[in-house]
Design an enzyme around this catalytic site. Structure first.
Site, PDB file in Angstrom:
ATOM      1  N   THR A 188     -25.715 -42.112 -40.848  1.00 56.35           N
ATOM      2  CA  THR A 188     -27.090 -41.733 -41.154  1.00 56.35           C
ATOM      3  C   THR A 188     -27.050 -40.407 -41.889  1.00 56.35           C
ATOM      4  O   THR A 188     -26.234 -39.549 -41.563  1.00 56.35           O
ATOM      5  CB  THR A 188     -27.855 -41.577 -39.830  1.00 56.35           C
ATOM      6  OG1 THR A 188     -28.140 -42.864 -39.327  1.00 56.35           O
ATOM      7  CG2 THR A 188     -29.138 -40.783 -40.003  1.00 56.35           C
ATOM      8  N   ARG A 216     -36.084 -53.155 -33.553  1.00 56.57           N
ATOM      9  CA  ARG A 216     -35.339 -52.022 -32.990  1.00 56.57           C
ATOM     10  C   ARG A 216     -35.561 -50.760 -33.841  1.00 56.57           C
ATOM     11  O   ARG A 216     -35.471 -50.781 -35.051  1.00 56.57           O
ATOM     12  CB  ARG A 216     -33.853 -52.358 -32.956  1.00 56.57           C
ATOM     13  CG  ARG A 216     -32.939 -51.266 -32.402  1.00 56.57           C
ATOM     14  CD  ARG A 216     -32.380 -50.358 -33.487  1.00 56.57           C
ATOM     15  NE  ARG A 216     -31.307 -49.492 -32.969  1.00 56.57           N
ATOM     16  CZ  ARG A 216     -30.744 -48.529 -33.664  1.00 56.57           C
ATOM     17  NH1 ARG A 216     -31.115 -48.294 -34.905  1.00 56.57           N
ATOM     18  NH2 ARG A 216     -29.781 -47.797 -33.137  1.00 56.57           N
ATOM     19  N   GLY A 218     -34.167 -46.803 -34.159  1.00 57.74           N
ATOM     20  CA  GLY A 218     -33.063 -45.952 -33.739  1.00 57.74           C
ATOM     21  C   GLY A 218     -33.509 -44.540 -33.439  1.00 57.74           C
ATOM     22  O   GLY A 218     -34.700 -44.235 -33.302  1.00 57.74           O
ATOM     23  N   ASP A 219     -32.521 -43.652 -33.392  1.00 52.30           N
ATOM     24  CA  ASP A 219     -32.800 -42.247 -33.117  1.00 52.30           C
ATOM     25  C   ASP A 219     -33.358 -41.509 -34.330  1.00 52.30           C
ATOM     26  O   ASP A 219     -34.018 -40.475 -34.190  1.00 52.30           O
ATOM     27  CB  ASP A 219     -31.522 -41.548 -32.646  1.00 52.30           C
ATOM     28  CG  ASP A 219     -30.373 -41.677 -33.655  1.00 52.30           C
ATOM     29  OD1 ASP A 219     -30.354 -42.677 -34.417  1.00 52.30           O
ATOM     30  OD2 ASP A 219     -29.510 -40.789 -33.687  1.00 52.30           O
ATOM     31  N   GLY A 240     -24.910 -41.371 -35.526  1.00 51.17           N
ATOM     32  CA  GLY A 240     -24.101 -41.999 -34.486  1.00 51.17           C
ATOM     33  C   GLY A 240     -24.834 -43.112 -33.768  1.00 51.17           C
ATOM     34  O   GLY A 240     -25.750 -43.725 -34.324  1.00 51.17           O
TER      35      GLY A 240
HETATM   36  C1  SD4 Z   1     -29.047 -45.488 -35.684  1.00 53.74           C
HETATM   37  N1  SD4 Z   1     -28.097 -43.298 -35.777  1.00 53.74           N
HETATM   38  O1  SD4 Z   1     -29.984 -46.099 -36.160  1.00 53.74           O
HETATM   39  C2  SD4 Z   1     -28.324 -44.488 -36.548  1.00 53.74           C
HETATM   40  C3  SD4 Z   1     -27.098 -45.109 -37.104  1.00 53.74           C
HETATM   41  C4  SD4 Z   1     -26.022 -44.164 -37.443  1.00 53.74           C
HETATM   42  O2  SD4 Z   1     -23.847 -43.704 -37.741  1.00 53.74           O
HETATM   43  O3  SD4 Z   1     -26.184 -42.990 -37.608  1.00 53.74           O
HETATM   44  N2  SD4 Z   1     -24.812 -44.607 -37.525  1.00 53.74           N
HETATM   45  O4  SD4 Z   1     -28.650 -45.656 -34.531  1.00 53.74           O
END
Ligand code: SD4
Length: 324
Positions: A188, A216, A218-219, A240
């Protein structure tokens, strides 16, 4: 310690296009820190950095790419975000519209799309041949691994029903198997700016996790998780395993640690340690910038890199961060 204008962001390689775009914007005196982070995030959205930012990456179970983005102003703590944005490419641009033109913080799904279209954004497919091929290959490989154990069938995709699990183990249920998903589920962009006048801003933009259950979030679009900034202390950006990281709000934690007197490095280490105390296998990467220009980073579960560019630097520099 680097002097402002200063940009720091997650990852390297194609992600340095974001560092440089934001740095050039911030070096232009008419741009604010908020404008600069937006320019950086938009550079990666346009370039589809690593296929994990912008259109054409991380298809969900139904093969659709959707976007999460957040932009935050460190002066006002005003934030705008979109989650699960469909059929509009400029997720951080829509997030900026939420910040500038509404009293809200976060719009989601089809209604976020409607808001975007009403504000002049174009409706277009976020799929590419590559993202559709990745999705179809994953389906023909029995949709493994899934993200969430659940006894219900998923009417939105050909995957599921999900089998119940004996625990909330992250390797079984929450986390993409990295060896299968390295091409599509990393990375990200979270990007932080400190202007010469001391104003700060942060943004995050991502197409999230591959093969997620439709809907879904994410963060990335969650203030305090994907990123956070308060120019009286500093800023933080994350990447992450968002399903785990968002439970601990690591960026809020890190900025509050700066306020309490920890260094940027100590604040980053502390935030990651809190996550891996609960989820030892979590893949995390966090960059932290204090309001004087000191930066630090911490990671777990993988080798993380970050990029930065400050005054007097002709190009972005990359730092490799060993996992804790
Ligand atoms: C997520 N944090 O949607 C993001 C994906 C990501 O390294 O950063 N992957 O969970």
């Amino acid at each position: 310690l680097s002097s402002p204008p200063l940009i720091i962001n997650t990852w390297s390689g194609p992600f340095t296009a974001a560092t440089n775009a934001a740095f050039l914007a911030l070096s232009n005196s008419s741009s604010t820190a908020l404008d600069a982070v937006q320019a950086g995030c938009q550079a990666c959205q346009t370039n589809q950095c690593d296929n994990t930012v912008g259109f054409g990456g991380s298809p969900d179970e139904s093969c659709e790419t959707t976007l999460d983005a957040l932009i935050m102003d460190g002066q006002t703590l005003n934030a705008g975000a979109v989650a699960n944005l469909r059929r509009v490419k400029d997720a951080v641009g829509v997030a900026r519209h939420v910040l500038d033109y509404t009293q809200h913080t976060l719009l989601a799904g089809d209604q976020a799309t409607q808001f975007a279209l009403q504000n002049g954004f174009e409706e277009e497919s976020l799929s590419t041949e590559d993202s559709l091929r990745a999705c179809h290959e994953w389906r023909s490989n029995n949709c493994q691994p899934n993200y969430r154990s659940n006894v219900l069938p998923n009417p939105l995709s050909s995957c599921g029903p999900y089998s119940p699990s004996s625990s909330n183990s992250l390797t079984q249920n929450n986390i993409p198997n990295s060896s299968n998903n390295d091409d599509l589920s990393h990375d990200t962009l979270s990007l932080l700016a400190l202007s010469p006048s001391g104003s700060m801003a942060a943004c995050t933009t991502t197409n999230g996790a591959s093969h997620k259950i439709p809907g879904r979030v994410g963060d990335g679009p969650i203030p305090g998780s994907g990123s956070y900034v308060d120019s009286t202390a500093g800023a933080c950006g994350a990447t992450g395993d968002g399903d785990l990281m968002m439970r601990l709000l690591p960026c809020y934690q890190a900025v509050e640690s700066l306020r309490r007197g920890l260094s940027a490095q100590e604040a980053a280490d502390d935030a990651v340690r809190r996550i891996i105390a609960r989820y030892p296998e979590a893949r995390t990467g966090i960059v932290v910038l204090d309001n004087r220009g000191e930066h630090g980073a911490a990671a777990s579960g993988w080798e993380f890199t970050y990029s930065y560019r400050g005054v007097g630097m002709d190009d972005a520099e990359v730092v490799v961060v060993k996992a804790l």
